[in-house]
Design a protein around this motif. Structure first.
Motif, mmCIF file in Angstrom:
data_model
loop_
_atom_site.group_PDB
_atom_site.id
_atom_site.type_symbol
_atom_site.label_atom_id
_atom_site.label_comp_id
_atom_site.label_asym_id
_atom_site.label_seq_id
_atom_site.Cartn_x
_atom_site.Cartn_y
_atom_site.Cartn_z
ATOM 1 N N UNK A 94 0.744 -1.387 0.036
ATOM 2 C CA UNK A 94 0.112 0.061 -0.094
ATOM 3 C C UNK A 94 0.840 1.219 -0.085
ATOM 4 N N UNK A 95 2.135 1.034 0.398
ATOM 5 C CA UNK A 95 2.965 2.439 0.495
ATOM 6 C C UNK A 95 3.382 2.605 -0.947
ATOM 7 N N UNK A 96 3.967 1.669 -1.748
ATOM 8 C CA UNK A 96 4.237 2.011 -3.188
ATOM 9 C C UNK A 96 2.811 2.720 -3.800
ATOM 10 N N UNK A 97 1.844 2.409 -3.450
ATOM 11 C CA UNK A 97 0.481 3.024 -4.316
ATOM 12 C C UNK A 97 0.180 4.231 -3.381
ATOM 13 N N UNK A 98 0.085 4.335 -2.083
ATOM 14 C CA UNK A 98 -0.265 5.387 -1.529
ATOM 15 C C UNK A 98 0.809 6.582 -1.128
ATOM 16 N N UNK A 99 1.905 6.042 -0.682
ATOM 17 C CA UNK A 99 2.984 7.330 -0.311
ATOM 18 C C UNK A 99 3.970 7.693 -1.237
ATOM 19 N N UNK A 100 4.451 6.760 -2.425
ATOM 20 C CA UNK A 100 5.416 7.198 -3.284
ATOM 21 C C UNK A 100 4.784 8.687 -3.840
ATOM 22 N N UNK A 101 3.609 8.899 -4.243
ATOM 23 C CA UNK A 101 3.360 10.075 -5.136
ATOM 24 C C UNK A 101 3.634 11.341 -4.105
ATOM 25 N N UNK A 102 3.770 10.961 -2.849
ATOM 26 C CA UNK A 102 4.017 12.268 -1.912
ATOM 27 C C UNK A 102 5.606 12.244 -1.629
ATOM 28 N N UNK A 103 6.251 11.077 -1.777
ATOM 29 C CA UNK A 103 7.456 11.093 -1.264
ATOM 30 C C UNK A 103 8.621 11.620 -2.644
ATOM 31 N N UNK A 132 -0.772 13.970 4.396
ATOM 32 C CA UNK A 132 -0.612 14.996 5.603
ATOM 33 C C UNK A 132 0.898 14.585 6.486
ATOM 34 N N UNK A 133 1.139 13.594 6.772
ATOM 35 C CA UNK A 133 2.364 13.145 7.522
ATOM 36 C C UNK A 133 3.543 13.472 6.732
ATOM 37 N N UNK A 134 3.673 13.501 5.229
ATOM 38 C CA UNK A 134 4.861 13.913 4.648
ATOM 39 C C UNK A 134 5.067 15.424 4.697
ATOM 40 N N UNK A 135 3.835 16.211 4.617
ATOM 41 C CA UNK A 135 3.888 17.568 4.370
ATOM 42 C C UNK A 135 4.291 17.886 6.239
ATOM 43 N N UNK A 136 3.710 17.674 7.210
ATOM 44 C CA UNK A 136 4.175 17.708 8.467
ATOM 45 C C UNK A 136 5.416 17.644 8.740
ATOM 46 N N UNK A 137 6.027 16.392 8.325
ATOM 47 C CA UNK A 137 7.394 16.275 8.373
ATOM 48 C C UNK A 137 8.620 16.678 7.461
ATOM 49 N N UNK A 138 7.894 17.374 6.534
ATOM 50 C CA UNK A 138 8.886 17.554 5.361
ATOM 51 C C UNK A 138 9.782 16.596 4.910
#
Length: 325
Positions: A95-104, A315-321
């Motif tokens: 799920x992180x490859x799907x949901x987190x990669x675009x933000x990272x 939200x977490x990626x933005x919060x933690x820069x």
């Protein structure tokens, strides 16, 4: 029959044969490859090999696993993107490859679901809060109190920036008003060895990644980051029971995807056949050893769950820069 009629008949037969070979009902008519970013021997790889073996027997075709670890998942993703959209190359992602990669990786302007369609779910894994067996902390209340008393000094490890272990720690910070120090590791074995010795204060851990050190008596679990206890570890309390934030649920789910453009009927057949295989008692028994929860979601359910994670991760990626660009 004259030559013209014979030629017409042969053409019709060939056309019919081609249509049958490409018919979703006949899929697959040749070997299938599943590309995965997970290394050989990892938990997701072990499950995938068992699933692929069962699928191969069901389909009467060879199903080959192609391990392409590294590059944050992009090595496997890029290979699968180049495949024809015919259902003969599938991609295993969490799920992180799907949901987190675009933000990272914002500079890549890459959204996984713009290029792939979810086709079948495999399993979901919960994560436990692991500390050294010698730690004075016995519950989440102890951990949170220590982190509040020493801002920036309590450390937690993970298996990489942007991993569930990292983002879960960020979420615990946000929900509890904490500021902890994240330490990413390249080797999972080293991470839990250092938790066991106290070199890093705590980490989220799955059962397969941490059980060796746990069984050696070097780790203890303070809580499972879930709303319900895990049957394989019934004595480990939930996050809320251990004094942590009830809203904190840290898990990862693994699915199969296809490149955009695969016919809907073929995707539906893959979904139904994978669900059938996942229900096999041998696979259920293997899942139990890992504390993996079998999933039989529809593609729409996979998408909804991925989008829910994406909102949280964004939200977490933005919060933690946080960035991997």
């Amino acid at each position: 029959m004259n030559a013209c009629h014979l030629a017409a008949g042969l053409a019709a037969a060939l056309s019919l044969g081609t249509a049958w070979a490409q018919s979703p009902a006949a899929y697959p008519t040749r070997p299938v490859t599943i590309v995965t970013p997970f290394a050989a021997g990892s938990g997701p790889d072990a499950v995938l090999r068992l699933v692929s073996d069962k699928l191969g027997k069901l389909w009467g075709q060879t199903v080959t696993i192609d391990n392409k670890p590294g590059g944050g998942g992009f090595i496997a993703i890029d290979q699968a993107r180049r495949a024809a959209p015919d259902g003969y190359v599938l991609l295993q992602l969490d799920s992180e490859h799907v949901a987190a990669l675009p933000h990272l990786y914002k500079s890549k302007n890459f959204k996984t679901l713009d290029h792939f369609d979810p086709v079948a779910s495999l399993f979901r894994t919960p994560f436990f809060v692991a500390v050294s067996s010698q730690s004075k902390w016995n519950n989440m209340s102890d951990l949170i109190a220590a982190a509040k008393a020493r801002p920036g000094q309590v450390s937690y490890g993970s298996w990489g920036v942007g991993s569930p272990g990292h983002l879960g720690g960020q979420q615990l910070d946000a929900l509890s008003g904490l500021q902890m120090n994240h330490i990413p590791y390249r080797e999972v074995s080293q991470l839990y060895a250092h938790v066991g010795t106290g070199e890093v204060d705590w980490a989220f851990a799955s059962i397969p990644s941490s059980q060796g050190i746990y069984k050696a008596g070097k780790l203890k679990y303070l809580a499972v980051a879930a709303a319900k206890r895990v049957p394989q570890m019934p004595d480990v309390p939930t996050m809320a029971e251990a004094g942590g934030p009830a809203a904190l649920e840290v898990n990862s789910f693994v699915s199969l995807l296809t490149p955009k453009g695969v016919p809907a009927a073929i995707k539906a057949k893959i979904n139904a056949d994978v669900a059938k295989v996942i229900a096999d008692p041998e696979i259920r028994a293997r899942f139990d050893t890992f504390a993996f929860e079998p999933l039989a979601w529809s593609p729409d359910e996979i998408t909804r769950n991925a989008e829910a994670k994406s909102r949280i991760y964004g939200e977490l990626v933005q919060r933690g820069n946080i960035s991997l660009d």
